[in-house]
Design an enzyme around this catalytic site. Structure first.
Site, short mmCIF file in Angstrom:
data_model
loop_
_atom_site.label_atom_id
_atom_site.label_comp_id
_atom_site.label_asym_id
_atom_site.label_seq_id
_atom_site.Cartn_x
_atom_site.Cartn_y
_atom_site.Cartn_z
N ASP A 143 -21.80 -39.17 -2.73
CA ASP A 143 -20.76 -39.98 -3.94
C ASP A 143 -20.80 -39.48 -4.74
O ASP A 143 -19.43 -40.46 -5.15
CB ASP A 143 -21.85 -41.25 -3.63
CG ASP A 143 -22.08 -42.37 -2.70
OD1 ASP A 143 -20.95 -41.97 -2.10
OD2 ASP A 143 -22.61 -43.77 -2.78
N LYS A 201 -18.90 -48.87 -8.25
CA LYS A 201 -18.75 -49.24 -6.11
C LYS A 201 -18.53 -50.39 -5.15
O LYS A 201 -20.06 -50.90 -5.82
CB LYS A 201 -17.49 -48.03 -5.76
CG LYS A 201 -19.61 -46.94 -5.10
CD LYS A 201 -19.74 -48.15 -3.71
CE LYS A 201 -21.28 -47.36 -3.78
NZ LYS A 201 -21.72 -47.82 -2.40
#
Length: 290
Positions: free
Chosen positions: A137, A11
């Site tokens: 995360d 990401k």
């Protein structure tokens, strides 16, 4: 089912703001996360016995309980009383300690893989709940795509996919400790904060320039003074025609967003002049995990 193979996508942060430091030492954030088409490959197999084993293509990678893949497998085995053993193989491509959530993404892939391998029928929300206990995360990496993350990263709101674009990812040859970056962040002293609300509107309106014009990461105030090469790469990408360039997460990975694939590929080729850039890729945004 005896074997599953999954992609664990990295990401970037299109915008990263830190709102405050809590009394417990954690930081409250407000950030826009985006999955990109750079991924690790995770293979899970059922085995006889009860053990969990992990091997990887990189010799220096921990393959014991320190690795989030092992932790995810163990957590699912314990929670659902799974007696079978699991053999895992991880092929790493996402840069390590680079601000791209590679470890968290591998963890999320392991959760999704265990769900499929043992046909548990768990919903996304249930996988996110397990993942939240393994890393801030991880829940985002379970859902993937474009999302607003708040709290310590665990409060997620799905957003529409960003407009089509090309993302050049460049990782210099340094590693950054996320813990150290946050510990040295002067939240009250921040002079500027990203316009996260405006970026959400730009995403909803499919306005690429509105997105790139609001790209900002407050963690750069800590990481760039320590590693000036990050700023140098950002400036280089802008000169190569990037709409904008930013450090992802706590760094040191830098990404540039290009409207033109031709410009992105030319910039990738020209990056060879940067001896400090050890890994570089041109990828596209990914809307969901697969």
């Amino acid at each position: 089912m005896k074997k599953v193979v999954l992609k664990a996508y990295g990401k970037v942060n299109l915008g990263l703001d830190v709102v405050r430091r809590r009394d417990d030492g954690y930081h409250e954030v407000r950030m826009i996360m985006q999955t990109v088409g750079l991924f690790d490959r995770l293979e899970l197999k059922k085995t006889s016995g009860d053990s969990v084993t992990l091997s990887a293509n990189l010799r220096f990678l921990p393959v014991n309980e320190q690795n989030l893949v092992c932790q995810a497998i163990a957590a699912v085995k314990k929670k659902y009383s799974i007696k079978s053993g699991v053999e895992a193989y991880l092929e790493k491509r996402i840069p390590i300690a680079a601000g791209m959530a590679g470890g968290s993404s591998d963890c999320a892939a392991a959760l999704r893989g265990m769900n499929r391998l043992f046909e548990l029928g768990l919903k996304e929300e249930e996988l996110c709940e397990i993942g939240a206990g393994l890393g801030a995360d991880v829940p985002y990496c379970v859902i993937g795509g474009t999302a607003l993350a708040e709290g310590i990263g665990e409060k997620l709101t799905k957003l529409p996919p960003v407009p089509h674009c090309h993302i050049l990812i460049a990782k210099p040859g340094v590693s950054v400790s996320t813990k150290t970056v946050y510990e040295n962040l002067d939240v009250p002293g921040l002079l500027s904060h990203p316009d996260i609300t405006g970026m959400i509107s730009a995403i909803e309106n499919q306005d690429l320039k509105g997105i790139t014009g609001r790209m900002e990461n407050v963690l750069e105030t800590v990481t760039i003074p320590r590693y000036p090469v990050i700023h140098e790469i950002k400036e280089f990408l802008l000169k190569q025609g990037a709409e904008s360039a930013l450090m992802s997460g706590s760094g040191p990975t830098v990404f540039g967003i290009f409207a033109s694939e031709e410009k992105a590929q030319r910039a990738l080729s020209n990056l060879r002049s940067f001896e400090d850039v050890k890994q570089a890729y041109v990828v596209a945004p990914v809307n969901r995990e697969s």
